[in-house]
Design an enzyme around this catalytic site. Structure first.
Site, PDB file in Angstrom:
ATOM      1  CE  LYS A  13      -2.271  -0.616   3.405  1.00 49.44           C
ATOM      2  NZ  LYS A  13      -1.566  -2.009   4.037  1.00 49.44           N
ATOM      3  NE  ARG A  88      -4.117  -1.567  10.075  1.00 47.48           N
ATOM      4  CZ  ARG A  88      -3.239  -1.163   9.305  1.00 47.48           C
ATOM      5  NH1 ARG A  88      -3.781   0.345   8.911  1.00 47.48           N
ATOM      6  NH2 ARG A  88      -2.157  -1.052   9.268  1.00 47.48           N
ATOM      7  NE  ARG A 127       7.058  -3.194   6.095  1.00 44.36           N
ATOM      8  CZ  ARG A 127       5.921  -2.537   5.960  1.00 44.36           C
ATOM      9  NH1 ARG A 127       5.401  -2.275   4.848  1.00 44.36           N
ATOM     10  NH2 ARG A 127       5.329  -2.707   6.710  1.00 44.36           N
ATOM     11  NE  ARG A 154       6.279  -0.446  10.079  1.00 40.44           N
ATOM     12  CZ  ARG A 154       4.449  -0.529   9.497  1.00 40.44           C
ATOM     13  NH1 ARG A 154       4.670   0.466   8.207  1.00 40.44           N
ATOM     14  NH2 ARG A 154       3.894  -0.764  10.102  1.00 40.44           N
ATOM     15  NE  ARG A 165       2.005  -5.104  11.095  1.00 42.25           N
ATOM     16  CZ  ARG A 165       2.998  -4.560  10.234  1.00 42.25           C
ATOM     17  NH1 ARG A 165       4.233  -5.116  10.454  1.00 42.25           N
ATOM     18  NH2 ARG A 165       2.756  -4.144   9.006  1.00 42.25           N
TER      19      ARG A 165
HETATM   20  P1  ADP Z   1       0.825  -2.096   7.937  1.00 41.18           P
HETATM   21  O1  ADP Z   1      -0.574  -1.691   6.652  1.00 41.18           O
HETATM   22  O2  ADP Z   1       2.245  -2.264   7.015  1.00 41.18           O
HETATM   23  O3  ADP Z   1       0.267  -3.243   9.123  1.00 41.18           O
HETATM   24  P2  ADP Z   1       0.859   0.237   8.673  1.00 41.18           P
HETATM   25  O4  ADP Z   1       1.625   2.391   7.987  1.00 41.18           O
HETATM   26  O5  ADP Z   1      -0.721   0.765   8.097  1.00 41.18           O
HETATM   27  O6  ADP Z   1       1.569  -0.264   8.301  1.00 41.18           O
HETATM   28  O7  ADP Z   1       0.340   0.533  10.499  1.00 41.18           O
HETATM   29  C1  ADP Z   1       1.259   0.157  11.523  1.00 41.18           C
HETATM   30  C2  ADP Z   1       0.440   0.341  13.004  1.00 41.18           C
HETATM   31  O8  ADP Z   1      -0.351   1.712  13.477  1.00 41.18           O
HETATM   32  C3  ADP Z   1      -0.973  -0.858  12.450  1.00 41.18           C
HETATM   33  O9  ADP Z   1      -0.419  -2.377  13.176  1.00 41.18           O
HETATM   34  C4  ADP Z   1      -1.982  -0.438  13.629  1.00 41.18           C
HETATM   35  O10 ADP Z   1      -1.268  -0.444  14.637  1.00 41.18           O
HETATM   36  C5  ADP Z   1      -1.786   1.352  13.753  1.00 41.18           C
HETATM   37  N1  ADP Z   1      -3.055   1.941  12.469  1.00 41.18           N
HETATM   38  C6  ADP Z   1      -3.136   2.715  11.120  1.00 41.18           C
HETATM   39  N2  ADP Z   1      -3.713   2.855  11.170  1.00 41.18           N
HETATM   40  C7  ADP Z   1      -4.571   2.247  11.743  1.00 41.18           C
HETATM   41  C8  ADP Z   1      -6.259   2.838  12.093  1.00 41.18           C
HETATM   42  N3  ADP Z   1      -7.195   3.331  10.965  1.00 41.18           N
HETATM   43  N4  ADP Z   1      -6.404   1.997  12.986  1.00 41.18           N
HETATM   44  C9  ADP Z   1      -6.284   1.526  14.146  1.00 41.18           C
HETATM   45  N5  ADP Z   1      -4.946   1.291  14.047  1.00 41.18           N
HETATM   46  C10 ADP Z   1      -3.931   1.783  12.962  1.00 41.18           C
END
Ligand code: ADP
Ligand code: ZN
Length: 207
Positions: A13, A88, A127, A154, A165
């Site tokens: 993404k 999400r 990554r 990360r 996750r």
């Molecule tokens: P990825 O898509 O690789 O899991 P992100 O950078 O989108 O990584 O998200 C990292 C973390 O941030 C998630 O595992 C969650 O804990 C938090 N997070 C991000 N966006 C949301 C959201 N819309 N609602 C709840 N938690 C979120």
């Protein structure tokens, strides 16, 4: 153009969002990036969000929804935006629709990047992200190919967190694919190809 990007963690993404931003000149709204910035700055929200993120859990809606609304209210989103990592879960999706309707705006497409879970675990393990410009690369990049900055892993890309996750994605987020299919906005794209190939199929689908 207003776009929602869906896909499991590691589906690509962030990488595709960066290319879309460049091609269509629209704003990139990544709740993950916003949360990581809040953690880095030790804001009250960041302090509260950190334990959820480290465990691979969703940060509570009450925190994330505020962040999204604040970002969506900024002027640079007027020409269009990409939501990367939001919504999400179904509460977030319904809240987003209500907020956009208040703003007299709507989503033009929901792009779901589909990747086999086996491939995801391997991708996330290797990554690496640039500390300076945020470029998303791999452990083959000893320094950032874009700006020369230092690459880091990360905290939530550790294998134990990755598994959680993926479970959270399956349970809370993947039902949104049907949510957007129901409103005829869904575009599904195969993610098991090169970055440029995936981008080409996204562009073809949007055209
Ligand atoms: P990825 O898509 O690789 O899991 P992100 O950078 O989108 O990584 O998200 C990292 C973390 O941030 C998630 O595992 C969650 O804990 C938090 N997070 C991000 N966006 C949301 C959201 N819309 N609602 C709840 N938690 C979120
Ligand atoms: Zn860089």
């Amino acid at each position: 153009m207003n776009i929602v990007l869906l896909g499991a963690p590691g589906a690509g993404k962030g990488t595709q969002a960066a290319k879309l931003v460049e091609a269509y000149n629209i704003a990139h709204i990544s709740t993950g990036d916003l949360l990581r910035a809040a953690v880095k700055d030790s804001t009250p929200l960041g302090v509260e969000a950190k334990s959820y993120m480290d465990a691979g859990e969703l940060v509570p809606d009450s925190l994330v929804i505020g962040l999204m609304k604040e970002r969506l209210a900024k002027e640079d989103t007027a020409a269009g935006f990409i939501l990367d990592g939001f919504p999400r879960n179904s509460t977030q999706a319904v809240t987003l629709d209500a907020e956009l309707s208040d703003l007299k705006r709507s989503i033009d497409a929901a792009i779901a990047i589909i990747v086999d879970p086996e491939a995801i675990v391997a991708r996330l393990a290797s990554r690496r992200v640039c500390k300076v410009c945020g470029f998303i690369g791999s452990d083959a990049d000893t320094s950032c190919p874009v700006c020369g900055g230092e690459m880091y892993q990360r905290d939530d890309d550790k294998p134990s967190t990755v598994r959680n996750r993926l479970e959270v994605y399956e349970k809370a987020t993947s039902p949104l694919i049907d949510y957007y299919r129901g409103s005829d906005l869904l575009v599904e794209v195969e993610g098991n190809h090169s970055v440029d190939e995936v981008f080409a199929s996204i562009q073809a689908a949007l055209a």
